[in-house]
Design a protein around this motif. Structure first.
Motif, PDB file in Angstrom:
ATOM      1  N   ASP A  60       0.825  -1.211   0.000  1.00  0.00           N
ATOM      2  CA  ASP A  60       0.000   0.000   0.000  1.00  0.00           C
ATOM      3  C   ASP A  60       0.859   1.261   0.000  1.00  0.00           C
ATOM      4  OD1 ASP A  60      -2.305  -1.487  -0.018  1.00  0.00           O
ATOM      5  OD2 ASP A  60      -2.676  -1.325   2.139  1.00  0.00           O
ATOM      6  N   GLY A  61       1.963   1.220   0.732  1.00  0.00           N
ATOM      7  CA  GLY A  61       2.863   2.369   0.755  1.00  0.00           C
ATOM      8  C   GLY A  61       3.503   2.617  -0.594  1.00  0.00           C
ATOM      9  N   ALA A  62       3.894   1.539  -1.269  1.00  0.00           N
ATOM     10  CA  ALA A  62       4.498   1.672  -2.595  1.00  0.00           C
ATOM     11  C   ALA A  62       3.495   2.230  -3.598  1.00  0.00           C
ATOM     12  CB  ALA A  62       5.025   0.319  -3.069  1.00  0.00           C
ATOM     13  N   VAL A  63       2.267   1.739  -3.554  1.00  0.00           N
ATOM     14  CA  VAL A  63       1.223   2.227  -4.460  1.00  0.00           C
ATOM     15  C   VAL A  63       0.981   3.716  -4.223  1.00  0.00           C
ATOM     16  CG1 VAL A  63      -1.233   2.097  -5.016  1.00  0.00           C
ATOM     17  CG2 VAL A  63       0.104  -0.006  -4.732  1.00  0.00           C
ATOM     18  N   ALA A  64       0.968   4.126  -2.959  1.00  0.00           N
ATOM     19  CA  ALA A  64       0.745   5.530  -2.633  1.00  0.00           C
ATOM     20  C   ALA A  64       1.849   6.412  -3.205  1.00  0.00           C
ATOM     21  CB  ALA A  64       0.660   5.710  -1.120  1.00  0.00           C
ATOM     22  N   GLU A  65       3.101   5.935  -3.163  1.00  0.00           N
ATOM     23  CA  GLU A  65       4.216   6.701  -3.729  1.00  0.00           C
ATOM     24  C   GLU A  65       4.076   6.840  -5.238  1.00  0.00           C
ATOM     25  OE1 GLU A  65       6.784   8.349  -2.248  1.00  0.00           O
ATOM     26  OE2 GLU A  65       5.607   7.975  -0.445  1.00  0.00           O
ATOM     27  N   PHE A  66       3.658   5.786  -5.903  1.00  0.00           N
ATOM     28  CA  PHE A  66       3.480   5.847  -7.352  1.00  0.00           C
ATOM     29  C   PHE A  66       2.347   6.795  -7.728  1.00  0.00           C
ATOM     30  CE2 PHE A  66       6.403   2.428  -7.649  1.00  0.00           C
ATOM     31  CZ  PHE A  66       6.817   2.357  -8.973  1.00  0.00           C
ATOM     32  N   ARG A  67       1.319   6.856  -6.915  1.00  0.00           N
ATOM     33  CA  ARG A  67       0.205   7.764  -7.214  1.00  0.00           C
ATOM     34  C   ARG A  67       0.629   9.224  -7.140  1.00  0.00           C
ATOM     35  NH1 ARG A  67      -4.368   5.003  -7.876  1.00  0.00           N
ATOM     36  NH2 ARG A  67      -4.694   3.013  -6.785  1.00  0.00           N
ATOM     37  N   LYS A  68       1.685   9.519  -6.402  1.00  0.00           N
ATOM     38  CA  LYS A  68       2.183  10.891  -6.286  1.00  0.00           C
ATOM     39  C   LYS A  68       3.168  11.260  -7.387  1.00  0.00           C
ATOM     40  CE  LYS A  68       3.676  10.397  -2.059  1.00  0.00           C
ATOM     41  NZ  LYS A  68       4.279  10.701  -0.727  1.00  0.00           N
ATOM     42  N   SER A  69       3.492  10.299  -8.248  1.00  0.00           N
ATOM     43  CA  SER A  69       4.516  10.515  -9.264  1.00  0.00           C
ATOM     44  C   SER A  69       4.101  11.529 -10.317  1.00  0.00           C
ATOM     45  CB  SER A  69       4.845   9.183  -9.957  1.00  0.00           C
ATOM     46  OG  SER A  69       5.765   9.368 -11.018  1.00  0.00           O
ATOM     47  N   HIS A  70       5.088  12.205 -10.907  1.00  0.00           N
ATOM     48  CA  HIS A  70       4.859  13.087 -12.051  1.00  0.00           C
ATOM     49  C   HIS A  70       4.457  12.272 -13.283  1.00  0.00           C
ATOM     50  CE1 HIS A  70       6.647  16.898 -10.461  1.00  0.00           C
ATOM     51  NE2 HIS A  70       7.178  16.038  -9.619  1.00  0.00           N
ATOM     52  N   ILE A  71       4.839  11.009 -13.302  1.00  0.00           N
ATOM     53  CA  ILE A  71       4.558  10.138 -14.443  1.00  0.00           C
ATOM     54  C   ILE A  71       3.175   9.516 -14.271  1.00  0.00           C
ATOM     55  CG2 ILE A  71       5.376   8.180 -15.797  1.00  0.00           C
ATOM     56  CD1 ILE A  71       7.273  10.581 -15.716  1.00  0.00           C
ATOM     57  N   ASP A  72       2.392   9.561 -15.324  1.00  0.00           N
ATOM     58  CA  ASP A  72       1.034   9.019 -15.285  1.00  0.00           C
ATOM     59  C   ASP A  72       1.093   7.505 -15.459  1.00  0.00           C
ATOM     60  OD1 ASP A  72      -1.665   8.680 -15.248  1.00  0.00           O
ATOM     61  OD2 ASP A  72      -2.006   9.396 -17.292  1.00  0.00           O
ATOM     62  N   ILE A  73       1.068   6.789 -14.347  1.00  0.00           N
ATOM     63  CA  ILE A  73       1.204   5.338 -14.365  1.00  0.00           C
ATOM     64  C   ILE A  73      -0.139   4.684 -14.073  1.00  0.00           C
ATOM     65  CG2 ILE A  73       2.354   3.357 -13.302  1.00  0.00           C
ATOM     66  CD1 ILE A  73       4.622   5.254 -12.512  1.00  0.00           C
ATOM     67  N   ASP A  74      -0.507   3.716 -14.897  1.00  0.00           N
ATOM     68  CA  ASP A  74      -1.703   2.925 -14.640  1.00  0.00           C
ATOM     69  C   ASP A  74      -1.356   1.921 -13.541  1.00  0.00           C
ATOM     70  OD1 ASP A  74      -3.943   1.363 -14.570  1.00  0.00           O
ATOM     71  OD2 ASP A  74      -3.773   0.622 -16.625  1.00  0.00           O
ATOM     72  N   ILE A  75      -1.769   2.217 -12.318  1.00  0.00           N
ATOM     73  CA  ILE A  75      -1.393   1.397 -11.170  1.00  0.00           C
ATOM     74  C   ILE A  75      -1.811  -0.061 -11.366  1.00  0.00           C
ATOM     75  CG2 ILE A  75      -1.727   1.054  -8.691  1.00  0.00           C
ATOM     76  CD1 ILE A  75      -0.001   3.459  -9.390  1.00  0.00           C
ATOM     77  N   ASP A  76      -2.954  -0.268 -12.007  1.00  0.00           N
ATOM     78  CA  ASP A  76      -3.454  -1.629 -12.205  1.00  0.00           C
ATOM     79  C   ASP A  76      -2.598  -2.439 -13.170  1.00  0.00           C
ATOM     80  OD1 ASP A  76      -5.554  -1.177 -10.453  1.00  0.00           O
ATOM     81  OD2 ASP A  76      -6.919  -0.519 -12.041  1.00  0.00           O
ATOM     82  N   SER A  77      -1.719  -1.768 -13.911  1.00  0.00           N
ATOM     83  CA  SER A  77      -0.865  -2.466 -14.875  1.00  0.00           C
ATOM     84  C   SER A  77       0.465  -2.895 -14.255  1.00  0.00           C
ATOM     85  CB  SER A  77      -0.599  -1.563 -16.089  1.00  0.00           C
ATOM     86  OG  SER A  77       0.261  -0.491 -15.733  1.00  0.00           O
TER      87      SER A  77
END
Length: 222
Positions: A60-77
């Motif tokens: 959950d912590g890792a996902v939260a960090e990715f959601r804050k990224s400048h890069i638009d990442i599809d978390i589900d991918s």
């Protein structure tokens, strides 16, 4: 042989298309800068076939960090995993996590072709040299048998020159160092590739602009 793109076009061009299957790449950056955006770019470029294992936080912590990224990442991918706090038995749980992610994936993937381990620093610092050597040797055999490209990170502010760091350096197929510089009102990262076994080292630093995306700096020769 199809190579795996990093998402950095100039670097991919120099590497004849990207990272070869089975390669071990080491990305070094300072966590107090925005240089982790480079890592997020690699993840985004391989969406749908990339796994991310953290040694510093929970899934959950890792996902939260990715959601804050400048890069638009599809978390589900992205398939996320965590080995928990680093202890003397971490390499065993890390092996199990990696094998499960690579061999199983999920219903929308046919296995993983890129695996990110963030970070090798905790392993280098907190487990014995012998245990780390055994893990790296296993990782190299496993990734090559499964044609998985591994990108491991190292946090530059914590490097000590320890023997385990030497093991990483010796085993790495390509080493990508980052240097963060603030120029006027613009953040810029310079990439250096001092070590590469499948292409020429990149002797001239590559300037990367950081804004809402990662772009190669073409404003001047560097």
């Amino acid at each position: 042989m199809t190579r795996l793109q990093t998402g950095l076009r100039a670097l991919d061009k120099h590497l004849d298309g990207g990272l070869p299957p089975g390669a071990l790449a080491l990305l070094t950056y300072n966590t107090t800068t925005q240089a982790e955006t480079i890592l997020h770019t690699i993840v985004e470029a391989n969406a749908g076939s990339v796994g991310y294992v953290t040694t510093t936080t929970t899934v959950d912590g890792a996902v939260a960090e990715f959601r804050k990224s400048h890069i638009d990442i599809d978390i589900d991918s992205v398939e996320f995993g965590s080995c928990g706090a680093v202890t003397s038995t971490t390499t065993l749980s890390l092996r199990e996590t990696i094998m499960a992610m690579v061999e199983e994936g999920d219903d929308d993937r046919n296995g993983l072709s890129v695996l990110v381990i963030d970070t090798l620093t905790d392993l280098e610092r907190n487990i014995s040299r012998q245990s780390y050597q055994q893990f790296v040797s296993w990782l190299q055999r496993y990734q090559r048998a499964n044609s998985v490209t591994v990108v491991g990170t190292r946090y530059s502010e914590y490097t000590t020159g320890a023997e385990s760091e030497y093991i990483t350096n010796r085993s790495t197929d390509i080493k990508i160092n980052t240097e963060y510089i603030r120029e006027d009102d613009q953040a810029k990262i310079y990439l250096h590739v001092p070590q590469c076994r499948f292409a020429e080292p990149y002797e001239n630093p590559m300037g990367i602009l950081l804004d809402t995306e990662v772009r190669v700096d073409t404003s001047r020769d560097i």
